[in-house]
Structure formats: C-alpha cells, structure tokens
Write a protein that holds these residues in place. Sequence first.
Motif, PDB file in Angstrom:
ATOM      1  N   ILE A 117       0.922  -1.170  -0.013  1.00  7.99           N
ATOM      2  CA  ILE A 117      -0.021  -0.113   0.225  1.00  7.99           C
ATOM      3  C   ILE A 117       0.880   1.149   0.134  1.00  7.99           C
ATOM      4  CG2 ILE A 117      -0.249   0.198   2.498  1.00  7.99           C
ATOM      5  CD1 ILE A 117      -2.993   0.918   2.107  1.00  7.99           C
ATOM      6  N   SER A 118       1.952   1.434   0.307  1.00 13.35           N
ATOM      7  CA  SER A 118       3.111   2.281   0.540  1.00 13.35           C
ATOM      8  C   SER A 118       3.594   2.755  -0.763  1.00 13.35           C
ATOM      9  CB  SER A 118       4.301   1.958   1.461  1.00 13.35           C
ATOM     10  OG  SER A 118       4.985   1.123   0.774  1.00 13.35           O
ATOM     11  N   GLY A 119       3.261   1.689  -1.962  1.00 11.71           N
ATOM     12  CA  GLY A 119       3.745   1.901  -3.247  1.00 11.71           C
ATOM     13  C   GLY A 119       5.190   1.207  -3.259  1.00 11.71           C
ATOM     14  N   LYS A 120       5.846   0.846  -2.179  1.00  7.39           N
ATOM     15  CA  LYS A 120       6.871   0.106  -2.485  1.00  7.39           C
ATOM     16  C   LYS A 120       6.826  -1.378  -2.552  1.00  7.39           C
ATOM     17  CE  LYS A 120       8.853   4.053   0.239  1.00  7.39           C
ATOM     18  NZ  LYS A 120       9.392   4.581   1.433  1.00  7.39           N
ATOM     19  N   TYR A 121       7.749  -1.966  -2.934  1.00  5.80           N
ATOM     20  CA  TYR A 121       7.731  -3.566  -3.351  1.00  5.80           C
ATOM     21  C   TYR A 121       8.559  -4.038  -1.878  1.00  5.80           C
ATOM     22  CZ  TYR A 121       9.689  -7.720  -5.457  1.00  5.80           C
ATOM     23  OH  TYR A 121      10.229  -8.936  -5.634  1.00  5.80           O
ATOM     24  N   LEU A 122       7.899  -4.773  -1.310  1.00 12.14           N
ATOM     25  CA  LEU A 122       8.128  -5.680  -0.060  1.00 12.14           C
ATOM     26  C   LEU A 122       8.885  -6.922  -0.428  1.00 12.14           C
ATOM     27  CD1 LEU A 122       6.911  -5.536   3.170  1.00 12.14           C
ATOM     28  CD2 LEU A 122       6.846  -7.865   2.394  1.00 12.14           C
ATOM     29  N   VAL A 123      10.010  -6.925   0.118  1.00  9.55           N
ATOM     30  CA  VAL A 123      10.980  -8.406  -0.188  1.00  9.55           C
ATOM     31  C   VAL A 123      10.686  -9.278   0.914  1.00  9.55           C
ATOM     32  CG1 VAL A 123      12.975  -9.290  -1.084  1.00  9.55           C
ATOM     33  CG2 VAL A 123      12.453  -6.638  -1.491  1.00  9.55           C
ATOM     34  N   SER A 124      10.516  -8.934   2.122  1.00 13.41           N
ATOM     35  CA  SER A 124      10.488  -9.849   3.261  1.00 13.41           C
ATOM     36  C   SER A 124       9.786  -9.260   4.496  1.00 13.41           C
ATOM     37  CB  SER A 124      11.732 -10.342   3.633  1.00 13.41           C
ATOM     38  OG  SER A 124      12.724  -9.360   4.209  1.00 13.41           O
ATOM     39  N   LYS A 125       9.178 -10.104   5.117  1.00 14.82           N
ATOM     40  CA  LYS A 125       8.406  -9.730   6.527  1.00 14.82           C
ATOM     41  C   LYS A 125       7.980 -10.884   7.160  1.00 14.82           C
ATOM     42  CE  LYS A 125       3.692  -9.153   4.972  1.00 14.82           C
ATOM     43  NZ  LYS A 125       2.529  -8.165   4.603  1.00 14.82           N
TER      44      LYS A 125
END
Length: 466
Positions: A431-439
């Motif tokens: 939702i932030s517009g950023k690509y999430l790689v791990s969490k």
Amino acid sequence: MSPIQRGVAIRNHIPNIIQSYKFSPEYYCHSEKALETSLSQVDLYKDWKALDPGRRYSIDNRYAALPALTKGDIRRNFPRGLLPSGRDIDQGLASGEISLVETSGTTDDKITNIWNQRWWDDCERASWKLNNYMSGVATGDHREAILVNAWNVGFVSDLVDLPLEKRRLSRFLYLNEKTNPTLWSMQLMDRMIEELNTFQPAVLEANPSMLARLCRYISSRNRPVFQPGIIVFTYEYPTNFHYRQIQRVFPVPMASSYGTTETGYVFMQCEMGKFHQNSDFCRVDFQPLLPEHGGPLLGQILVTPFGNPWSYLVRFDTGDLVCLESSGKCACGRNSGLILSSIAGRKANLTLTCSGRLVTLFELDGALSRLNDIDEYKLVQVDTTGYRLHLVSPRGDKSRLRDEATAVLRELYGETARVEVIFSDSILPEISGKYLVSKALFPIKLDGFLDSRYAPEKSSTRSKCR
Ligand SMILES: [Zn+2]
C-alpha cells in the motif's frame, strides 16, 4: 535503569571501529546546536530535558542518554510542538518557504512533514560529492529521468496514460504515472524507452523493482536504450536480482542513495561501493545488535538532521538497519563520518531463524541470490518455523527450482523450517507503493535484540562551539 544512568554508568564498550571514524569539529558543533535548540525551545522535547546529562559530558554521551524519536512522536506533536518558539508555520506556508507533504504508507506509518525545498536541495547536493560518478555528471541543472512509483513522487494517472508534457517538472522527467507497475502495458514500456532515448538524462533515479521490471522487458525485446551517466536507487532496497537485471541492460555506474522524507539524504554509496554519511547535514547515532544477532557491526541508526530551520528531529528512528564497514576505511579515501559496508534493510523486513536468530533482508537476499532464473521474490514468515516464499520465475519446469529454494531457506533458517514455495506471475507493491521483499506476520521488537552495553562514553570534554 533510566536512559541517563545507562548512558553514563556503563563503561566504555563502544566497538573500536566507531572510535576510528573521523568527525569534524563542525560536526560536533552542529550536533550540539541541534540538541540544545531542540531541548530548550521545542515542545516535543520538554520531557527529554531531564534525561540530558548536560554540558559536563561529551556530546556523544548526551545524545546516548536520550530516547529515540518515533513517527508517533512526530504525529502527536505536529505541527506546533515540532517547532522552536518564534517560528510560525502559517507564515512559512504563506511565504512559500515551506509546504506540507504526507508520506505514503499504512495509517501507522503515515505522517505529515514540513517540507523545506531549499534545505532539501542543499542536502541532496552535499550527498552528490560522496560519489565521483555522481559529482561528475550532476551540475544541478542536469537532466534527470525518474522511474518511481507515482504514488510516492510525480503525477498519478492509473486510468489514462499521460503525455510527456504532463510529466515534466523543471529538469525532471517522470517516466511513470502508475501506482502499480503491473498496470504497465507494452506500449507504456516502449514509451519509457523512447523517452529515455530522446530525453538523454545524465542521471536516472529509480525505484529498483520498477527499473528491473523495465529491464526485463528491454532484455526480452533486445531493444537499444540510452545509457545515463549514473543510475541512482532510491525508495527501496535493491536486491541482487534487481542489480543483475538492471546491469544487463545498463552497464553504467550505479549507486544507492539512502535517506528519508523526514531526515533528507543520510548515506550515499561511493564509487567503491561503500556508504558514506552525509555528515554536513546529519548526525547518525548507531546502536549495535547483540553479537548473536550480528552485532557489533550490525545495528540500527537514529538520525538528527542539521541546519533545517523547519525541522528539529533528534535521534529519529528511521526504521533501518545498517552494517558498519569493519576496516573503518574506504578505498575512495573519504573519511568523514560513518562508513557502512551495507544498508541491511528495514526492521519491517526482519525475520527469525527457527532458533530465534535475527535475519536481515541483506542476509536473506545474499542467500537467495545463489538461485538462478528469479525475476522477483517475497518471503513471508508466517510463524516461528513457517516460511512462505513467493517466486516469479521464467523457468518452464519449476520443480527443481522449488527444491533449490527450499534447500537455501533451510540452510539459512534451520533444518526444521517448514518452507512453502509459491510461484506467481508478479508481486504487487504494498500500500506504501514500495515493493516488499520480506516480512514476518508477527511483531519483532528490536529493543530485545539491541546490545545495551554499547552506550558511548568519552571523557568529559568542554564544548568549544560558539
Ligand atoms: Zn568510499
């Protein structure tokens, strides 16, 4: 034990490496001025004053005695509690000296910032001199193409494609107007290539996941494309796969620029690949992790910007982890401020091994980079021993890739790790517009992993600042 007791009572356990870094006398004066103005004039810090051991102690010691500033603190005190007496936000807005910008993100993450364009530009320019390729092409009026999520910067238009003149702003060209790169049509990517060829930017600033996507398309079509003087990565963590895909299409110098909307430009990667602190514009306090979790070289950073008359953030927790360069030096010869071997990813990217050891995005990415034929990935830790890996791969037969990926993750997280590999066509940005790689799907509170023995203490020195 209160922070002040911790700050002064603990004997000197600073990693030797930190003491070998060099900071100018001006750095300490800027540090002192930022601290004293904030504590004496800014409402937000009125409860912090009691924690300051005062001028009898070194400035490093005084900072170490204070807590970290969070986004929640900024949100609760916005706007008047963030400014010193006599600085009027309405006047600043009316004169055009400042504006308000909202950072994108989830409700917890989102804050409004006071934006001072002049300070931002000066801070950015100072960061350029930390990379020879950048300082060689960046004149201040150089052409710059920007390929980032329009949700973060630029002009948003998801439904219709915008003509070039609607995406120009002074020396900048925004190549993308979409909030989600899966909306890119082939025509849109062809347009980006043509615009690079005609605009001929000296600098291409890119969100690495987006530029990697464009590069996969360019590679598949074997299209010629203009080569900028340097590619600068912002906003996101560039994975090894991103680097490979981009380097295949753009064999030009690349550098990561690290900063935040709140703090400006904090670190810049030099031509030798290390990260140098933009020490004319910010102070960085480093808090190492416990040795069993990667300390003392790995730790979190707290940033205090300098010289912005509209920003008095002290020890702002940017949410990022970094790794100090163990030699304390860089072959480029720059030696002012901290030198990092890597930016290790965000706290939000952290995962845990089955035995509870912290794994940074940097470590995960290094492990997965042994795999071949990966376009993108995302790792989600679902519980203490469960890991879900989403992979995007052009490989036809994926069963071997599944086995290889499972083996890599078991080696990293432990033999008892339950690994599920899911192949997808693409991975959507958050939702932030950023690509999430791990969490991880459960909270990992960093406080329990910090090494509290490392409270800087130096012999008491008298301030020489005016
Ligand atoms: Zn260097």
